[in-house]
Design an enzyme around this catalytic site. Structure first.
Site, PDB file in Angstrom:
ATOM      1  N   ARG A 177       0.794  -1.227   0.000  1.00 55.27           N
ATOM      2  CA  ARG A 177       0.000   0.000   0.000  1.00 55.27           C
ATOM      3  C   ARG A 177       0.829   1.281   0.000  1.00 55.27           C
ATOM      4  O   ARG A 177       0.494   2.212  -0.729  1.00 55.27           O
ATOM      5  CB  ARG A 177      -0.996  -0.012   1.162  1.00 55.27           C
ATOM      6  CG  ARG A 177      -2.046  -1.118   0.985  1.00 55.27           C
ATOM      7  CD  ARG A 177      -3.166  -1.040   1.985  1.00 55.27           C
ATOM      8  NE  ARG A 177      -4.000   0.101   1.675  1.00 55.27           N
ATOM      9  CZ  ARG A 177      -4.162   1.148   2.492  1.00 55.27           C
ATOM     10  NH1 ARG A 177      -3.563   1.192   3.660  1.00 55.27           N
ATOM     11  NH2 ARG A 177      -4.935   2.143   2.139  1.00 55.27           N
ATOM     12  N   TYR A 214      -0.140   3.264  -3.262  1.00 51.81           N
ATOM     13  CA  TYR A 214      -1.103   4.334  -3.028  1.00 51.81           C
ATOM     14  C   TYR A 214      -0.594   5.475  -2.176  1.00 51.81           C
ATOM     15  O   TYR A 214      -1.334   6.402  -1.889  1.00 51.81           O
ATOM     16  CB  TYR A 214      -2.352   3.790  -2.320  1.00 51.81           C
ATOM     17  CG  TYR A 214      -2.912   2.525  -2.884  1.00 51.81           C
ATOM     18  CD1 TYR A 214      -3.240   2.423  -4.229  1.00 51.81           C
ATOM     19  CD2 TYR A 214      -3.119   1.428  -2.078  1.00 51.81           C
ATOM     20  CE1 TYR A 214      -3.764   1.255  -4.743  1.00 51.81           C
ATOM     21  CE2 TYR A 214      -3.643   0.259  -2.579  1.00 51.81           C
ATOM     22  CZ  TYR A 214      -3.967   0.181  -3.923  1.00 51.81           C
ATOM     23  OH  TYR A 214      -4.482  -0.978  -4.423  1.00 51.81           O
ATOM     24  N   CYS A 233      15.071  -4.013  -2.005  1.00 56.43           N
ATOM     25  CA  CYS A 233      16.017  -3.234  -2.818  1.00 56.43           C
ATOM     26  C   CYS A 233      15.342  -2.550  -4.000  1.00 56.43           C
ATOM     27  O   CYS A 233      15.888  -2.478  -5.092  1.00 56.43           O
ATOM     28  CB  CYS A 233      17.176  -4.102  -3.304  1.00 56.43           C
ATOM     29  SG  CYS A 233      18.169  -4.767  -1.963  1.00 56.43           S
ATOM     30  N   GLU A 234      14.145  -2.066  -3.787  1.00 55.58           N
ATOM     31  CA  GLU A 234      13.415  -1.296  -4.788  1.00 55.58           C
ATOM     32  C   GLU A 234      13.246   0.117  -4.268  1.00 55.58           C
ATOM     33  O   GLU A 234      13.023   0.319  -3.067  1.00 55.58           O
ATOM     34  CB  GLU A 234      12.026  -1.910  -5.044  1.00 55.58           C
ATOM     35  CG  GLU A 234      12.026  -3.330  -5.537  1.00 55.58           C
ATOM     36  CD  GLU A 234      12.451  -3.461  -6.992  1.00 55.58           C
ATOM     37  OE1 GLU A 234      12.630  -2.429  -7.676  1.00 55.58           O
ATOM     38  OE2 GLU A 234      12.612  -4.604  -7.447  1.00 55.58           O
ATOM     39  N   TYR A 248      -5.859  -4.717   4.609  1.00 54.76           N
ATOM     40  CA  TYR A 248      -5.605  -5.241   3.282  1.00 54.76           C
ATOM     41  C   TYR A 248      -4.245  -5.910   3.180  1.00 54.76           C
ATOM     42  O   TYR A 248      -3.888  -6.430   2.137  1.00 54.76           O
ATOM     43  CB  TYR A 248      -5.684  -4.117   2.245  1.00 54.76           C
ATOM     44  CG  TYR A 248      -7.036  -3.476   2.208  1.00 54.76           C
ATOM     45  CD1 TYR A 248      -8.109  -4.122   1.621  1.00 54.76           C
ATOM     46  CD2 TYR A 248      -7.249  -2.243   2.791  1.00 54.76           C
ATOM     47  CE1 TYR A 248      -9.361  -3.550   1.601  1.00 54.76           C
ATOM     48  CE2 TYR A 248      -8.499  -1.654   2.769  1.00 54.76           C
ATOM     49  CZ  TYR A 248      -9.548  -2.314   2.175  1.00 54.76           C
ATOM     50  OH  TYR A 248     -10.770  -1.749   2.166  1.00 54.76           O
TER      51      TYR A 248
END
Length: 140
Positions: free
Chosen positions: A36, A40, A67-68, A97
């Site tokens: 999330r 978002y 690692c993003e 969620y």
């Protein structure tokens, strides 16, 4: 689970201090168990649990293990300056969620789910393992 439910608990894997004064706490989860924030811009609070600290607070970016660039769970969290590997961080109201959106991104299994009442915990869903991924393979 619905509404502001559940508490996600993460273990700090490493704390990185950069030359420009920023601090990053990498945890044992991230966008695979809670996409999330990346998808978002969802915002969460986070707090140290499991030990008391008298250290002054400082801003810490709590990041995932993937690692993003977008694998950030909580930006600019106020956490104790003595935060260290092994510490536990709780993210309240992260569960509505979280489980339904969790994935096996980078072959990181989905987290366990436990119910807690009266100081006692009961495992509802076990942590997904590498063996679970292997069991789905059919091209052996």
């Amino acid at each position: 689970m619905v509404a502001p439910a559940a508490v996600a608990v993460y273990r700090v894997l490493t704390v990185k201090h950069t030359a420009d004064g920023r601090v990053f706490a990498a945890v044992d989860g991230g966008m695979s168990d809670n996409p999330r924030p990346a998808l978002y811009g969802a915002r969460y609070a986070v707090r140290l649990v499991g030990r008391a600290s008298t250290a002054a607070e400082r801003e810490v970016d709590v990041v995932g293990r993937h690692c993003e660039a977008g694998d950030v769970l909580v930006r600019s969290a106020r956490l104790p300056a003595d935060l260290r590997p092994g510490d536990l961080l709780a993210v309240p109201a992260a569960g509505a969620y979280q489980l339904s959106m969790a994935s096996g991104y980078n072959l990181v299994g989905r987290p366990a789910v436990a119910a807690v009442r009266g100081g006692r915990a009961r495992l509802l869903i076990r942590r997904e393992s590498v063996e679970d991924f292997r069991a789905r393979e059919v091209g052996r």
